[in-house]
Design an enzyme around this catalytic site. Structure first.
Site, PDB file in Angstrom:
ATOM      1  NE  ARG A 103      -0.379   0.206   5.074  1.00 20.35           N
ATOM      2  CZ  ARG A 103      -1.237   0.284   6.095  1.00 20.35           C
ATOM      3  NH1 ARG A 103      -2.475   0.345   6.291  1.00 20.35           N
ATOM      4  NH2 ARG A 103      -0.411   0.498   7.468  1.00 20.35           N
ATOM      5  CB  CYS A 107       4.445   9.907  -7.104  1.00 22.62           C
ATOM      6  SG  CYS A 107       5.175  11.410  -7.399  1.00 22.62           S
ATOM      7  CD  GLU A 142      -2.238   4.439   9.663  1.00 22.14           C
ATOM      8  OE1 GLU A 142      -2.713   3.933  10.533  1.00 22.14           O
ATOM      9  OE2 GLU A 142      -1.413   3.392   8.618  1.00 22.14           O
ATOM     10  CB  CYS A 151       8.352  10.348  -4.122  1.00 17.23           C
ATOM     11  SG  CYS A 151       8.366   9.522  -5.787  1.00 17.23           S
ATOM     12  CD  GLU A 314      -6.350   2.535  11.671  1.00 18.90           C
ATOM     13  OE1 GLU A 314      -5.399   1.847  12.117  1.00 18.90           O
ATOM     14  OE2 GLU A 314      -6.584   2.712  10.326  1.00 18.90           O
ATOM     15  CD  GLN A 363      -3.375 -14.145   7.252  1.00 20.00           C
ATOM     16  OE1 GLN A 363      -3.562 -15.139   7.566  1.00 20.00           O
ATOM     17  NE2 GLN A 363      -2.796 -13.943   5.974  1.00 20.00           N
ATOM     18  CG  HIS A 365      -3.685  -5.183  13.842  1.00 21.69           C
ATOM     19  ND1 HIS A 365      -4.956  -5.180  14.486  1.00 21.69           N
ATOM     20  CD2 HIS A 365      -3.131  -4.459  13.655  1.00 21.69           C
ATOM     21  CE1 HIS A 365      -4.865  -3.912  14.977  1.00 21.69           C
ATOM     22  NE2 HIS A 365      -3.815  -3.242  14.356  1.00 21.69           N
TER      23      HIS A 365
END
Length: 678
Positions: A103, A107, A142, A151, A314, A363, A365
């Site tokens: 993820r 740019c 995020e 970049c 979160e 998985q 988490h």
């Protein structure tokens, strides 16, 4: 006060959705966040949109009396898009493209990706513009995670040259401002200034600082693109973004200017492992609950960004997959974190996630529910918290009123990080040293940009004000002259806005305000004994990492380097106090350990007439908001709370267990003490 959860209906069988949503409502949850990684499901092929599944999920949420927070899915461009337009990919400093398979691989300066972003955001916003169950939107996900703000591709090179041309009238102005005669680094035109890609030695610090500013501005523009599109469709929606704690490369203050609501993602037992300086290990209690000041300063940054209540988008629900180790949180920790957030100014806490995933990178988490749908450890904490918020704090709370401002600036972070001059000189840890001293006395703190209005504060602490302009020095002088207290940390006033040494001796533009100059400085390894003597009390205190030799002009010495350690600074002033009309300035030229920081802060609180508590035990902190006082215990020890006046807790009791919280009505900070029951 609200509790919510993050949900991924596209990852679960459709027949399970109603059961999940019904259980969310029964638990007292009010908000459900969805769709931040769903582009490939929303648009499996170019132009072939499928909103039916998300429509059904939103409808279920509304039917059960909750509201949806939707997310633009731009953090995860799908494979077909990458294959069609590979120019959207980011590049590493050595030019290597960041490939599909994770993820945040796009740019920010790609014209192609901005075009695709506009297309998908417009489609989503148009589709849900009139849906009564959608409360607001989160842009992307995020920004900056996985070191993705900066970049080094050709699009960024072009955009950087254009950005510089807008800031400088002529390339010679740039050469002069940066000092490019050094190492023959002069430029003949703006197009010649490329990104700081991989090279033999370190890059020019002025070039680096400007590139970091440019990269951050690129994120600001990209976020603004999305926020504007969403507002055009429905100006009743709130627009937010979920920041992450202490992402060095992203200036949260500047991004927040285009938001209605600031939110962030809080993972206390992960942060205490991967955001501590090298060589320092978290304590057993910190591995179970985190560090209240580390998490607390993040809360205070995001509350202060817009000077209004924030959300935790979160909240850690249990064990997580990404830190080096994943011990189970202490019993009650997930409830403790939610209360701690509210005490610092949060209006909503959303747990991530509803169910543990059975596929993909996360998985390991936890969720509030296990993968089979049965309750996990965080579920009981979340339901208890929701009940307490509904029954005790149902009417909402006013904003936090803080008498102390800690100045925090990403330009200073970037400049100090590029030339730390010591392996353990870490910007965040220096802020912590001063911030924690106030919090350990039960004092509420805003963490604000130096350009903020300071007139409402009694005390301003500037732990790491490395870059100082004449204008900033004038504002701080005015604050002191009208009765304010200012506390400076080491390395203040060293450089100008372009990351060059001031032509005047340190502290440069602050010299008259401080009433002293810096004669010498030194960085110190841990094995060298470092000690100063408090000249008023005769007490010796340890310091670390950095020491400056001060030459007072109008100031009075406060600390002196101790002669018993045999250092060359022996007998020289290490800190001074200077009266300036109605206020006072304290300049501390060393990095203080906790006892020294407390000795510096207590007389400042006294002079400013700010209420404070006895020094709190490690792991125990006090928050005050709108007539309530929270005592949060991030340790496994048991304590008895002794307020100055008789009071009855509205949540918890006067005896507080490990990883627990007590809430009392009224302002219980003044003369409050916390006594161990162990």
């Amino acid at each position: 006060m609200s509790v919510g959860v993050c949900y991924f209906p596209e990852q679960w069988p459709r027949e399970r959705w109603e059961t999940d949503v019904e259980a969310m409502a029964e638990a007292g949850l009010e908000y459900v966040r969805m769709a931040e990684f769903s582009w490939a499901v929303l648009e499996p092929e170019r132009g072939d949109f499928d909103f039916e599944w998300l429509d059904r999920a939103v409808e279920l949420i509304g039917e059960h009396g909750m509201e949806a927070v939707l997310c633009t899915p731009t953090a995860t461009p799908p494979k077909w898009l990458v294959d069609e337009r590979p120019e959207i990919l980011q590049a590493e400093p050595d030019g290597t493209p960041r490939a599909f398979g994770s993820r945040r691989h796009y740019c920010f300066n790609s014209d192609a990706y901005r075009e695709e972003t506009r297309r998908i955001v417009e489609k989503l916003a148009d589709h849900y513009a009139d849906n009564p169950h959608v409360a607001g939107w989160q842009t992307d996900n995020e920004f900056g995670c996985h070191d993705t703000v900066r970049c080094y591709c050709d699009d960024c090179s072009r955009a950087f040259s254009e950005w510089l041309a807008e800031r400088y009238e002529h390339v010679e102005e740039l050469n002069t401002a940066w000092g490019n005669t050094f190492w023959s680094q002069r430029y003949n035109d703006f197009e010649a200034v490329d990104p700081p890609r991989h090279t033999a030695a370190e890059h020019h610090p002025s070039r680096l600082l400007e590139y970091y500013r440019f990269a951050n501005d690129s994120v600001v523009e990209y976020n603004r693109l999305q926020a504007d599109l969403l507002r055009e469709r429905n100006d009743d929606w709130f627009i937010t973004h979920n920041f992450m704690g202490r992402f060095d490369s992203l200036d949260a203050y500047s991004v927040s200017e285009d938001l209605d609501l600031v939110s962030w993602d809080s993972y206390p037992t992960g942060f205490v492992q991967d955001r501590l300086e090298d060589g320092h290990q978290p304590t057993p209690d910190q591995l179970r609950a985190g560090d209240p000041d580390q998490v607390g300063m993040d809360h205070d940054i995001y509350r202060s960004a817009l000077d209004r209540p924030f959300w935790v988008m979160e909240q850690q629900p249990g064990d997580v997959n990404w830190p080096p180790h994943c011990p189970q949180p202490g019993d009650g920790a997930m409830r403790l974190w939610a209360h701690h957030a509210v005490a610092h100014g949060a209006d909503a806490v959303l747990y991530f996630r509803w169910r543990r995933a059975v596929e993909g990178q996360e998985q390991y988490h936890a969720g509030l529910r296990k993968q089979d749908g049965s309750p996990d450890r965080g579920y009981e904490d979340a339901t208890q918290t929701a009940s307490e918020f509904e029954n005790v704090l149902a009417d909402g709370l006013d904003h936090v009123d803080a008498p102390v401002a800690v100045l925090h600036d990403y330009d200073n972070l970037w400049a100090l990080s590029e030339q730390p001059h010591a392996p353990d000189f870490e910007y965040w840890n220096l802020l912590d040293a001063f911030y924690s001293a106030f919090r350990a006395r039960g004092v509420q703190v805003d963490v604000v940009h130096p350009s903020s209005d300071l007139s409402g504060y009694d005390i301003v602490a500037a732990p790491a004000l490395h870059l100082v302009t004449d204008a900033l020095a004038a504002r701080l002088t005015d604050f002191v002259e009208t009765g304010g207290e200012v506390l400076f940390g080491p390395r203040s006033g060293v450089k100008d806005a372009y990351n060059k040494l001031q032509p005047r001796l340190q502290p440069g533009p602050l010299t008259d305000l401080v009433g002293a100059r810096i004669d010498q400085h030194e960085s110190l390894p841990p094995h060298l004994e470092s000690c100063v003597t408090h000249l008023e009390t005769g007490t010796n205190y340890e310091y670390r990492t950095w020491g400056e030799w001060l030459e007072p002009t109008t100031a009075s010495p406060l600390l002196e380097y101790d002669g018993t350690t045999g250092g060359v600074a022996c007998g020289r002033p290490a800190a001074v106090v200077n009266d300036e009309r109605d206020g006072t300035v304290t300049y501390c030229g060393v990095w203080p350990e906790a006892d020294l920081a407390d000795a510096l802060v207590e007389p400042i609180l006294e002079r400013a007439a700010v209420d404070y508590s006895s020094r709190l035990p490690d792991g125990v902190r006090v928050g005050a908001r709108d007539g309530y006082t929270w005592v949060t215990n991030f340790s496994s020890d048991r304590y008895r709370i002794r307020p100055a006046s008789e009071t009855t807790p509205v949540i918890g009791g006067l005896e507080i267990d490990g990883f627990d919280v007590t809430v009392v009505e009224g302002d219980a900070v003044d003369d409050l003490s916390v006594v161990s029951l162990e």
